[in-house]
Design an enzyme around this catalytic site. Structure first.
Site, PDB file in Angstrom:
ATOM      1  N   TYR A  77     -82.951  18.093  59.009  1.00 23.36           N
ATOM      2  CA  TYR A  77     -82.585  18.440  60.391  1.00 23.36           C
ATOM      3  C   TYR A  77     -83.705  18.044  61.358  1.00 23.36           C
ATOM      4  O   TYR A  77     -83.471  17.298  62.307  1.00 23.36           O
ATOM      5  CB  TYR A  77     -82.321  19.938  60.462  1.00 23.36           C
ATOM      6  CG  TYR A  77     -81.846  20.433  61.815  1.00 23.36           C
ATOM      7  CD1 TYR A  77     -80.540  20.197  62.252  1.00 23.36           C
ATOM      8  CD2 TYR A  77     -82.689  21.156  62.654  1.00 23.36           C
ATOM      9  CE1 TYR A  77     -80.102  20.672  63.487  1.00 23.36           C
ATOM     10  CE2 TYR A  77     -82.261  21.627  63.886  1.00 23.36           C
ATOM     11  CZ  TYR A  77     -80.967  21.385  64.300  1.00 23.36           C
ATOM     12  OH  TYR A  77     -80.540  21.862  65.524  1.00 23.36           O
ATOM     13  N   ASP A  78     -84.931  18.514  61.060  1.00 21.23           N
ATOM     14  CA  ASP A  78     -86.050  18.298  61.991  1.00 21.23           C
ATOM     15  C   ASP A  78     -86.342  16.807  62.175  1.00 21.23           C
ATOM     16  O   ASP A  78     -86.465  16.317  63.297  1.00 21.23           O
ATOM     17  CB  ASP A  78     -87.330  18.978  61.470  1.00 21.23           C
ATOM     18  CG  ASP A  78     -87.167  20.477  61.268  1.00 21.23           C
ATOM     19  OD1 ASP A  78     -86.031  20.968  61.395  1.00 21.23           O
ATOM     20  OD2 ASP A  78     -88.165  21.150  60.971  1.00 21.23           O
TER      21      ASP A  78
ATOM     22  N   SER B 130     -76.060  36.074  64.912  1.00 24.38           N
ATOM     23  CA  SER B 130     -74.717  36.332  64.386  1.00 24.38           C
ATOM     24  C   SER B 130     -74.803  37.155  63.099  1.00 24.38           C
ATOM     25  O   SER B 130     -74.025  38.096  62.896  1.00 24.38           O
ATOM     26  CB  SER B 130     -73.962  35.022  64.162  1.00 24.38           C
ATOM     27  OG  SER B 130     -74.771  34.091  63.503  1.00 24.38           O
TER      28      SER B 130
HETATM   29  P1  NAD Z   1     -72.351  24.108  65.536  1.00 24.94           P
HETATM   30  O1  NAD Z   1     -72.569  23.916  64.091  1.00 24.94           O
HETATM   31  O2  NAD Z   1     -71.541  25.283  65.989  1.00 24.94           O
HETATM   32  O3  NAD Z   1     -71.698  22.815  66.193  1.00 24.94           O
HETATM   33  C1  NAD Z   1     -71.905  21.513  65.713  1.00 24.94           C
HETATM   34  C2  NAD Z   1     -70.586  20.778  65.796  1.00 24.94           C
HETATM   35  O4  NAD Z   1     -70.773  19.426  65.335  1.00 24.94           O
HETATM   36  C3  NAD Z   1     -69.506  21.392  64.899  1.00 24.94           C
HETATM   37  O5  NAD Z   1     -68.303  21.509  65.605  1.00 24.94           O
HETATM   38  C4  NAD Z   1     -69.398  20.410  63.725  1.00 24.94           C
HETATM   39  O6  NAD Z   1     -68.133  20.427  63.110  1.00 24.94           O
HETATM   40  C5  NAD Z   1     -69.720  19.098  64.429  1.00 24.94           C
HETATM   41  N1  NAD Z   1     -70.211  18.055  63.526  1.00 24.94           N
HETATM   42  C6  NAD Z   1     -71.173  18.166  62.562  1.00 24.94           C
HETATM   43  N2  NAD Z   1     -71.355  16.983  61.955  1.00 24.94           N
HETATM   44  C7  NAD Z   1     -70.503  16.093  62.549  1.00 24.94           C
HETATM   45  C8  NAD Z   1     -70.230  14.725  62.362  1.00 24.94           C
HETATM   46  N3  NAD Z   1     -70.870  14.011  61.423  1.00 24.94           N
HETATM   47  N4  NAD Z   1     -69.280  14.152  63.131  1.00 24.94           N
HETATM   48  C9  NAD Z   1     -68.617  14.863  64.071  1.00 24.94           C
HETATM   49  N5  NAD Z   1     -68.837  16.174  64.295  1.00 24.94           N
HETATM   50  C10 NAD Z   1     -69.772  16.778  63.553  1.00 24.94           C
HETATM   51  O7  NAD Z   1     -73.795  24.137  66.229  1.00 24.94           O
HETATM   52  P2  NAD Z   1     -74.230  24.420  67.728  1.00 24.94           P
HETATM   53  O8  NAD Z   1     -75.108  25.599  67.724  1.00 24.94           O
HETATM   54  O9  NAD Z   1     -73.058  24.388  68.636  1.00 24.94           O
HETATM   55  O10 NAD Z   1     -75.155  23.149  67.993  1.00 24.94           O
HETATM   56  C11 NAD Z   1     -74.722  22.052  68.768  1.00 24.94           C
HETATM   57  C12 NAD Z   1     -75.872  21.063  68.936  1.00 24.94           C
HETATM   58  O11 NAD Z   1     -76.972  21.716  69.583  1.00 24.94           O
HETATM   59  C13 NAD Z   1     -76.407  20.527  67.619  1.00 24.94           C
HETATM   60  O12 NAD Z   1     -76.718  19.163  67.781  1.00 24.94           O
HETATM   61  C14 NAD Z   1     -77.658  21.318  67.391  1.00 24.94           C
HETATM   62  O13 NAD Z   1     -78.595  20.604  66.635  1.00 24.94           O
HETATM   63  C15 NAD Z   1     -78.146  21.569  68.805  1.00 24.94           C
HETATM   64  N6  NAD Z   1     -78.990  22.758  68.871  1.00 24.94           N
HETATM   65  C16 NAD Z   1     -78.453  24.011  68.775  1.00 24.94           C
HETATM   66  C17 NAD Z   1     -79.286  25.118  68.810  1.00 24.94           C
HETATM   67  C18 NAD Z   1     -78.750  26.523  68.716  1.00 24.94           C
HETATM   68  O14 NAD Z   1     -79.532  27.467  68.718  1.00 24.94           O
HETATM   69  N7  NAD Z   1     -77.461  26.746  68.667  1.00 24.94           N
HETATM   70  C19 NAD Z   1     -80.667  24.952  68.948  1.00 24.94           C
HETATM   71  C20 NAD Z   1     -81.168  23.657  69.033  1.00 24.94           C
HETATM   72  C21 NAD Z   1     -80.324  22.571  69.010  1.00 24.94           C
END
Ligand code: NAD
Ligand code: UDP
Length: 314
Positions: A145-146, A189
């Site tokens: 991830y990182d 959550s």
């Molecule tokens: P989440 O897991 O709820 O959403 C990610 C979405 O991407 C999901 O709907 C998943 O089905 C989709 N997905 C995953 N792989 C895929 C692929 N190969 N092709 C198409 N779709 C794909 O996570 P989130 O919390 O909504 O995070 C959204 C974005 O924000 C991510 O990129 C995450 O890295 C970034 N982010 C989130 C947080 C947080 O605290 N929630 C913090 C830092 C960064």
């Protein structure tokens, strides 16, 4: 002027809130998702909108559509989910970025990358400014991830330098709110669902590690401002709430807000490479975007608890 906007990962937690906001502004929204961690319930209320389109697609494969803007959010964000298939996680960040950047180049679209505070790893500088390069283990269980996200940032900046592509990079800090999956595995959550089900609240390690939690509405405001800024400020910019809490304090707060819960706190081993502390320096976002978070933890937690109450009851 209304735009055609692609949101990858649009059926996920943050993506679903972003799609809703962009539709409310009158745009056409194309939501692309492979439903790995996202689900249709998150976007059910958007389905009747004629300006909303849903496409099941994996961003590791090329995509041919015509759009004005791209928000690239596709990627599982919770450690249990991104560690389930780490090779796919890296592919999603790296191949996904290459495909979406290629799409942006062909269509001359503006493209925003959802990067993360994880690019700072287990930080030695505190709070973290954007100028800090981070302390990341390249071979650990969080590395898919990182390092995937770090490589995606590199690709964005190389497309900017090499092809003059209009990019935006936001580094998102821990975000919570409605539409998180009940089994998402992230701490907010987990604690709320455990408290509502009267199950043990699982603190990993001694619970003194810290995070800074931002409510999803604040984040969406920040990333939309970043995309729309007309000064051609490309980032990277931290978007997060600087109020820092230990996991112990978070567990206490959740139990205070769910007074009927009979849950007890239990301590479990700390996962490998779990960062000790994390707090954003948001001076740049304040200066360049006039943005700062508005929702404090208690208010945000109350909304999130209401959402999970409905899920748990149903
Ligand atoms: P989440 O897991 O709820 O959403 C990610 C979405 O991407 C999901 O709907 C998943 O089905 C989709 N997905 C995953 N792989 C895929 C692929 N190969 N092709 C198409 N779709 C794909 O996570 P989130 O919390 O909504 O995070 C959204 C974005 O924000 C991510 O990129 C995450 O890295 C970034 N982010 C989130 C947080 C947080 O605290 N929630 C913090 C830092 C960064
Ligand atoms: N955590 C915890 N109990 C849980 C889930 C997570 O104590 O049930 C801890 C985890 O070890 C980390 C912090 O909470 O120190 C935040 O974890 P999360 O997975 O939400 O986000 P990240 O570590 O990616 O910031």
């Amino acid at each position: 002027m209304n735009k055609r906007i692609l949101v990858t990962g649009g059926a996920g937690f943050i993506g679903s809130h972003l799609c809703k906001r962009l539709l409310e502004e009158g745009n056409e929204v194309l939501c692309v998702d492979n439903f790995f961690t996202g689900n249709k319930d998150n976007i059910l209320e958007l389905m009747d909108n004629k300006r909303f389109e849903l496409f099941r697609h994996d961003v590791t494969a090329p995509l041919y559509v015509e759009v004005d803007e791209i928000y690239n959010l596709a990627c599982p964000a919770s450690p249990i989910h991104y560690q389930f298939d780490p090779v796919q996680t890296t592919k999603t960040s790296v191949h996904g970025a290459i495909n979406m950047l290629g799409l942006a180049k062909r269509t001359k679209a503006k493209i925003l990358q959802a990067s993360t505070s994880e690019v700072y790893g287990d930080p030695e500088e505190h709070p973290q400014p954007e100028s800090y390069w981070g302390k990341v283990n390249p071979i650990g269980i969080r590395s898919c991830y990182d390092e995937g996200k770090r490589c995606a940032e590199t690709l964005f900046f190389d497309y900017y330098r090499q092809h003059n592509l209009p990019i935006r990079v936001v580094r998102i800090f821990n975000t919570y709110g409605p539409n998180m999956h009940p089994k998402d595995g992230r701490v907010v959550s987990n604690f709320i669902v455990q408290a509502l089900n009267n199950e043990d609240i699982t603190i990993y390690g001694d619970g003194l590690q810290t995070r800074s939690f931002q409510y999803v509405d604040d984040l969406v405001e920040g990333i939309v401002r970043m995309m729309e800024n007309t000064e051609n400020f490309i980032g990277p910019v931290n978007i997060g709430n600087p109020h820092e809490f230990s996991m112990k304090q978070l567990a206490e707060k959740v139990l205070e807000l769910i007074p009927e819960s009979t849950s007890k706190v239990v301590y479990k081993p700390l996962p490998q490479d779990d960062p000790r502390q994390r707090q954003p320096n948001i001076s740049l976002a304040k200066e360049k975007l006039g943005w700062e978070p508005r929702v404090e933890l208690e208010e945000g937690l109350k909304n999130t608890i209401e959402y999970f109450r409905r899920i748990v009851l149903s």
